[in-house]
Design a protein around this motif. Structure first.
Motif, PDB file in Angstrom:
ATOM      1  N   ALA A   1      -4.921   5.118  -4.325  1.00  0.00           N
ATOM      2  CA  ALA A   1      -3.588   4.602  -4.592  1.00  0.00           C
ATOM      3  C   ALA A   1      -3.555   3.280  -5.400  1.00  0.00           C
ATOM      4  O   ALA A   1      -2.850   3.195  -6.547  1.00  0.00           O
ATOM      5  CB  ALA A   1      -2.624   4.743  -3.262  1.00  0.00           C
TER       6      ALA A   1
ATOM      7  N   SER B   1      -4.891  14.827  -5.221  1.00  0.00           N
ATOM      8  CA  SER B   1      -4.431  13.372  -5.700  1.00  0.00           C
ATOM      9  C   SER B   1      -5.753  12.488  -6.644  1.00  0.00           C
ATOM     10  O   SER B   1      -5.800  11.358  -7.038  1.00  0.00           O
ATOM     11  CB  SER B   1      -4.617  12.685  -4.474  1.00  0.00           C
ATOM     12  N   CYS B   2      -6.954  13.702  -6.811  1.00  0.00           N
ATOM     13  CA  CYS B   2      -8.083  12.918  -7.563  1.00  0.00           C
ATOM     14  C   CYS B   2      -8.473  14.088  -8.537  1.00  0.00           C
ATOM     15  O   CYS B   2      -8.118  15.214  -8.618  1.00  0.00           O
ATOM     16  CB  CYS B   2      -9.052  12.406  -6.618  1.00  0.00           C
TER      17      CYS B   2
ATOM     18  N   LYS C   1       3.832   1.723  -1.179  1.00  0.00           N
ATOM     19  CA  LYS C   1       4.399   1.950  -2.672  1.00  0.00           C
ATOM     20  C   LYS C   1       3.245   2.155  -3.527  1.00  0.00           C
ATOM     21  O   LYS C   1       3.763   3.211  -4.270  1.00  0.00           O
ATOM     22  CB  LYS C   1       4.759   0.273  -3.177  1.00  0.00           C
ATOM     23  N   ALA C   2       2.090   2.080  -3.493  1.00  0.00           N
ATOM     24  CA  ALA C   2       1.055   2.360  -4.216  1.00  0.00           C
ATOM     25  C   ALA C   2       0.976   3.956  -3.955  1.00  0.00           C
ATOM     26  O   ALA C   2       0.204   4.840  -4.981  1.00  0.00           O
ATOM     27  CB  ALA C   2      -0.359   1.868  -4.065  1.00  0.00           C
ATOM     28  N   GLN C   3       1.225   4.507  -2.756  1.00  0.00           N
ATOM     29  CA  GLN C   3       0.994   5.738  -2.364  1.00  0.00           C
ATOM     30  C   GLN C   3       1.708   6.693  -3.081  1.00  0.00           C
ATOM     31  O   GLN C   3       1.406   7.926  -3.473  1.00  0.00           O
ATOM     32  CB  GLN C   3       1.450   5.972  -0.874  1.00  0.00           C
ATOM     33  N   THR C   4       2.918   6.386  -3.927  1.00  0.00           N
ATOM     34  CA  THR C   4       3.659   7.070  -4.869  1.00  0.00           C
ATOM     35  C   THR C   4       2.924   7.427  -6.053  1.00  0.00           C
ATOM     36  O   THR C   4       3.349   8.378  -6.769  1.00  0.00           O
ATOM     37  CB  THR C   4       4.789   6.235  -5.211  1.00  0.00           C
ATOM     38  N   PHE C   5       2.004   6.561  -6.402  1.00  0.00           N
ATOM     39  CA  PHE C   5       1.045   6.726  -7.452  1.00  0.00           C
ATOM     40  C   PHE C   5       0.130   7.846  -7.134  1.00  0.00           C
ATOM     41  O   PHE C   5      -0.419   8.596  -8.213  1.00  0.00           O
ATOM     42  CB  PHE C   5       0.231   5.628  -7.994  1.00  0.00           C
ATOM     43  N   LEU C   6      -0.112   8.141  -5.906  1.00  0.00           N
ATOM     44  CA  LEU C   6      -1.209   9.221  -5.566  1.00  0.00           C
ATOM     45  C   LEU C   6      -1.231  10.499  -6.195  1.00  0.00           C
ATOM     46  O   LEU C   6      -2.172  11.001  -6.888  1.00  0.00           O
ATOM     47  CB  LEU C   6      -1.193   9.240  -4.046  1.00  0.00           C
TER      48      LEU C   6
ATOM     49  N   LYS D   1      -4.817   3.376  -9.007  1.00  0.00           N
ATOM     50  CA  LYS D   1      -3.961   4.346 -10.055  1.00  0.00           C
ATOM     51  C   LYS D   1      -2.737   3.137 -10.255  1.00  0.00           C
ATOM     52  O   LYS D   1      -2.311   3.514 -11.309  1.00  0.00           O
ATOM     53  CB  LYS D   1      -3.271   5.461  -9.281  1.00  0.00           C
ATOM     54  N   ALA D   2      -2.169   2.469  -8.994  1.00  0.00           N
ATOM     55  CA  ALA D   2      -1.320   1.675  -9.457  1.00  0.00           C
ATOM     56  C   ALA D   2      -1.634   0.563 -10.533  1.00  0.00           C
ATOM     57  O   ALA D   2      -0.965   0.166 -11.270  1.00  0.00           O
ATOM     58  CB  ALA D   2      -0.650   0.948  -8.139  1.00  0.00           C
TER      59      ALA D   2
ATOM     60  N   GLN E   1       0.764  -1.120   0.198  1.00  0.00           N
ATOM     61  CA  GLN E   1      -0.223   0.177  -0.042  1.00  0.00           C
ATOM     62  C   GLN E   1       0.874   1.373   0.127  1.00  0.00           C
ATOM     63  O   GLN E   1       0.539   2.106  -0.684  1.00  0.00           O
ATOM     64  CB  GLN E   1      -0.815  -0.088   0.939  1.00  0.00           C
TER      65      GLN E   1
END
Ligand code: PEP
Ligand code: MG
Length: 524
Positions: free
Chosen positions: A513, A275-276, A239-244, A516-517, A237
């Motif tokens: 997140a 972020s959205c 790591k996915a935050q970097t896509f946010l 997006k990932a 999770q």
């Protein structure tokens, strides 16, 4: 012992079990006379709205009895002695019981049959209010607990403090229920379909809502393994935050718009608007809690979200009560609520309630980029009727000189009739696919029934074909098409949705997140 279930909101929770099916708890006294009085007043109101809802669908004789109960409850003669007893130091439940018991004794002592029979009605009335009072004092789960039981009401979910962890483990339930949706939007781990277990749960348990299971009375080795999976999940999770912070783009460079779904205006507090791409769905039925909200309350709620979005689009859906979202005093009791008077059907039968929401929306529209959509549309006529009410209320506000704006009006595509024959809707401003309901109606598999959860899949070719044809219709007619069902945030469904032609998804904030990932991994 590990019990297998179905993941409804991914995550892990380790904590004490809290039995949702335990016996009802006794009323808990309040700190002051004023609060005791307020508790009694609200319990009476609650009993009245419950009875009113029942009376609306009851037939002649039953309706007559219920109306009699309502009239009795609303008669001050019954409550004045109870409020007086609270004034002299009694708690609300004892005061109400004493006052009603005295009244009941009077009726029972009568030598006339009519009055003796009324004693039974009074006992019913007494118990209705006592029930409302004790619900008000429902035991709160300890922080971090795993709520374990047959099912959980949305109100119970909303009243629980999730800030210190915890999770939900249901013997029944469904991944597509509204509680599951709320759990995903708040990031609360939840598993459904665990089946009935013989034991009443006690002690600490491990909830694995990534794979779907719960471990009761875990061994040290099980705790160790659980904590490893839990940290690995947290790392993914993270790591996915970097896509946010980045726009959602597929591997092939296709841009996908990703908005968020919210229910309460406070949901936006924890979301960075950067972020959205805005709010793709604000469900308003949760504003319609225990009492119907007035125009001002609604106006403030909508305005708050519009101002937060700062010019990005905010799609607010008119109240979608009914189905698995009953609202006392508004929805009606039905044998098959998912196929009954819900969403726009109910709003159109209650213009008194609907017009209040319409005025609040028209007024809020001046504060941002508002779009309004109607839920559960099945025919073009329903859309036309709802749009006409907007036009009428707009004229009313204009003649009174109240600031307002008519937002673009669109519809949810969640009833198969619309997805199959969208050509009747060529004049709507936008289409938003509600895959939760569309799937349950296409597959004839209720979204809140764990026994048929395996059928309730957006990835079934029948559902995907409908989604693809709605997307194609939108492209052909130049009508924007998005999807705001929960499948939009499901990494396992995202590739198929993009293949079907969608480029606009609205997901639970907690899934932003990961969604997006997942998009970045698709080659469409
Ligand atoms: C849907 O049906 O997909 C939807 C978004 O609406 P709700 O879940 O509120 O019924
Ligand atoms: Mg729906």
């Amino acid at each position: 012992m590990r019990i297998e279930g179905i993941p409804a909101s991914a995550g892990y929770a380790e904590g004490p079990l809290f039995d949702l099916d335990g016996p009802p708890v006794a009323y808990r006294g309040k700190a002051s006379t004023t609060e005791e009085k307020a508790a009694l007043k609200s319990a009476i109101d609650k009993a009245v709205s419950r009875l009113t809802a029942l009376a609306e669908t009851a037939d002649g004789e039953a309706a007559g009895i219920l109306e009699f109960h309502i009239a009795m409850l609303q008669d001050d003669a019954l409550s004045v002695p109870a409020f007086a007893a609270i004034g002299s130091g009694e708690p609300a439940d004892a005061a109400w019981r004493q006052a009603l018991d005295a009244e009941i004794a009077g009726y029972e002592a009568s030598d006339q049959d009519y009055f003796q029979a009324r004693a039974a009605d009074l006992r019913d009335i007494r118990d209705q209010v006592l029930r409302a009072l004790s619900e008000d004092g429902e035991a709160a789960a300890p922080p971090g607990a795993i709520l374990y039981g047959t099912d959980i009401a949305p109100t119970r979910f909303l009243e629980t403090d999730w800030s210190r962890g915890g999770g939900i483990a249901l013997k029944a339930g469904s991944t597509a229920s509204h509680v599951a949706m709320l759990a995903r939007s708040r990031g609360v781990p939840m598993v459904v379909g665990l089946g009935a277990s013989a034991d009443s749960p006690v002690g600490v348990a491990l909830l694995d809502a990534e794979h779907g299971g719960i471990v009761l009375s875990p061994s040290p080795a099980e705790v160790e393994a659980f904590r490893q999976s839990s940290s690995a999940f947290a790392a993914r999770q993270g790591k996915a935050q970097t896509f946010l912070a980045q726009p959602a783009i597929t591997r092939a460079g296709t841009v996908v718009r990703v908005q968020v779904n919210i229910a309460d205006p406070s949901d936006v507090d924890g979301i960075d608007i950067a972020s959205c791409d805005g709010v793709g769905l604000m469900r308003t039925e949760f504003l319609f809690g225990k009492v119907l909200p007035d125009e001002e309350t609604q106006y403030r709620a909508y305005r708050k979200v519009l101002e937060w979005a700062g010019g990005k689009p905010v799609t607010i859906r008119t109240v979608d009560a009914g189905g698995d979202k009953p609202l006392p005093g508004f929805t009606v009791a039905e044998t098959n609520p998912f196929l009954g008077l819900r969403g726009i059907r109910l709003s159109l039968t209650r213009p008194d309630v609907f017009r209040v929401q319409i005025r609040a929306l028209l007024r809020a529209a001046v504060h941002g980029n508002l779009k309004v959509m109607f839920p559960m549309i099945a025919t073009a006529e329903e859309y036309a009727l709802a749009a006409a009410l907007f036009a009428e209320e707009q004229t009313g506000l204009a003649s009174r000189g109240v600031a307002h704006k008519l937002p673009p009006l669109g519809i949810m595509v969640e009833v198969p009739s619309v997805a199959i024959a969208p050509e009747a809707f060529a004049d709507v401003a936008f289409l938003s696919i509600g895959s939760n309901d569309l799937t349950q109606y296409v597959m004839a598999a209720a979204r809140d029934n764990a026994a048929v959860a395996h059928l309730n899949s957006v990835r079934h070719p029948a559902v995907l074909r409908l989604i693809a044809s709605v997307a194609a219709f939108g492209r052909e007619k130049g009508i924007p098409v998005s999807l705001c069902g929960d499948s939009g945030g499901d990494p396992a469904a995202i590739p198929a949705l993009l293949e079907a032609g969608l480029r606009d998804l609205s997901v639970a904030p907690a899934q932003l997140a990961m969604a997006k990932a997942a998009i970045a991994d698709v080659s469409v």
